[in-house]
Design a protein around this motif. Structure first.
Motif, short mmCIF file in Angstrom:
data_model
loop_
_atom_site.label_atom_id
_atom_site.label_comp_id
_atom_site.label_asym_id
_atom_site.label_seq_id
_atom_site.Cartn_x
_atom_site.Cartn_y
_atom_site.Cartn_z
N ASP A 128 17.03 26.07 -3.39
CA ASP A 128 17.33 25.35 -4.63
C ASP A 128 18.67 24.64 -4.53
O ASP A 128 19.39 24.48 -5.52
CB ASP A 128 17.34 26.35 -5.81
CG ASP A 128 17.28 25.65 -7.15
OD1 ASP A 128 17.68 26.30 -8.16
OD2 ASP A 128 16.88 24.48 -7.20
N ASP A 184 12.24 25.05 -4.79
CA ASP A 184 12.25 24.40 -6.10
C ASP A 184 12.33 22.88 -5.91
O ASP A 184 12.77 22.39 -4.86
CB ASP A 184 13.46 24.88 -6.91
CG ASP A 184 13.39 24.40 -8.37
OD1 ASP A 184 14.46 24.25 -8.99
OD2 ASP A 184 12.27 24.16 -8.87
N ASN A 185 11.88 22.12 -6.90
CA ASN A 185 12.10 20.67 -6.98
C ASN A 185 11.42 19.85 -5.89
O ASN A 185 11.93 18.79 -5.50
CB ASN A 185 13.61 20.36 -6.94
CG ASN A 185 14.40 21.15 -7.90
OD1 ASN A 185 15.26 21.96 -7.51
ND2 ASN A 185 14.13 20.97 -9.19
N MET A 219 20.55 22.38 -14.69
CA MET A 219 19.59 22.45 -13.58
C MET A 219 19.23 23.87 -13.11
O MET A 219 19.17 24.15 -11.92
CB MET A 219 20.09 21.60 -12.40
CG MET A 219 21.40 22.02 -11.80
SD MET A 219 21.85 20.91 -10.43
CE MET A 219 23.48 21.53 -10.10
N LYS A 245 18.70 18.82 -1.79
CA LYS A 245 17.28 18.61 -1.48
C LYS A 245 17.09 18.10 -0.05
O LYS A 245 16.08 18.35 0.58
CB LYS A 245 16.63 17.68 -2.49
CG LYS A 245 16.87 18.13 -3.94
CD LYS A 245 16.62 19.62 -4.17
CE LYS A 245 17.23 20.13 -5.46
NZ LYS A 245 17.32 21.61 -5.52
N GLU A 264 12.56 21.65 -15.18
CA GLU A 264 13.09 22.58 -16.19
C GLU A 264 13.39 21.88 -17.52
O GLU A 264 14.00 20.82 -17.56
CB GLU A 264 14.36 23.28 -15.67
CG GLU A 264 15.40 22.40 -15.04
CD GLU A 264 15.26 22.29 -13.54
OE1 GLU A 264 14.14 22.42 -13.05
OE2 GLU A 264 16.27 22.06 -12.87
#
Ligand SMILES: O=C(NCCCCc1cc2cnccc2s1)c1cc(-c2ccc(F)cc2)cc(O)c1O
Ligand SMILES: [Mg+2]
Length: 214
Positions: free
Chosen positions: A141, A169-170, A40, A144, A199
């Motif tokens: 990152d 990110d994400n 990740m 979440k 990724e």
């Protein structure tokens, strides 16, 4: 005993990257994750977007939430101006131990300060512990479901100034719906979505870049 994925990622760095050459460390990790085992890291595709934001902001002070094996900390640190520094928080001590060795292999120990612990505990202490006034760039990152509460915490602790950049990110996969809702509708931020992919996959993901307006 069985090795862990971070241990195998570190071994690939030590085997394939040149000591003191951060870009060769980044390349070795991306090759390992594409050819051997997914992991990740922000990765090469989103990593290019990260690089362009870091180069544009030219930050003196960076906070990264979520070190993992140190891939993005290395990627950011090699683009910092001479006295630029990054503080990176990692919750998992085993991952932190691997990240320290990846950072050392890249020769970036002077530019990267790795701290082990939870964001909610550390964010209120950063000013006094590290003598930081505000951050020019924050890379989110980590968990979440902590992006939103930690953004509010950074606001409350005075870690953001007018013009501070948050890069998350994400925001699609795994997804941070409450964070996106807040940051895109708040009059205190101006946001921009950079569409990309999770990724090393074809799955949609992206980075959300937000400017704090003060
Ligand atoms: O969970 C992710 N990253 C967070 C790890 C949380 C550890 C920390 C908590 C914490 C708290 N305080 C301070 C520091 C820290 S570090 C993550 C997951 C995926 C993914 C996984 C499976 C999948 F099928 C699709 C995507 C992709 C990603 O790019 C990720 O970043
Ligand atoms: Mg991520």
């Amino acid at each position: 005993t069985q090795s862990t994925r971070p241990q195998r990622l570190l071994a690939a760095v030590q085997k394939n990257a040149t000591r003191g050459d951060p870009r060769s460390v980044v390349l070795a990790i991306d090759q390992f994750c594409r050819q051997k085992e997914w992991a990740m890291n922000v990765g090469d595709e989103k990593g290019c977007i990260l690089d362009s934001v870091v180069s544009e902001v030219n930050p003196g002070a960076v906070l990264e939430l979520g070190t993992y094996c140190g891939y993005s900390a290395v990627r950011i640190a090699c683009l910092l101006p001479p006295h630029g520094k990054i503080i990176t928080l990692e919750f998992n001590p085993d991952n932190a131990a691997i990240a320290r060795q990846v950072i050392a292999w890249a020769g970036l120990e002077e530019k990267i300060q790795l701290v082990v612990g939870a964001s909610g505990d550390w964010i209120p202490k950063i000013k006094e512990q590290f003598g930081v006034k505000t951050f020019d760039l924050v890379f989110l990152d980590h968990w979440k479901d902590r992006y939103l509460p930690d953004t509010k915490l950074m606001e409350e602790c005075g870690l953001l100034r007018e013009g501070s950049i948050l890069l998350a990110d994400n925001v699609i996969c795994p997804g941070t719906p409450d964070y996106l809702e807040y940051i895109r509708n708040s009059p205190r931020y101006k946001s921009q979505y950079f569409k990309s992919h999770l990724e090393y996959t074809k799955v949609e993901d992206g980075l959300e870049k937000s400017v704090f307006l003060g």
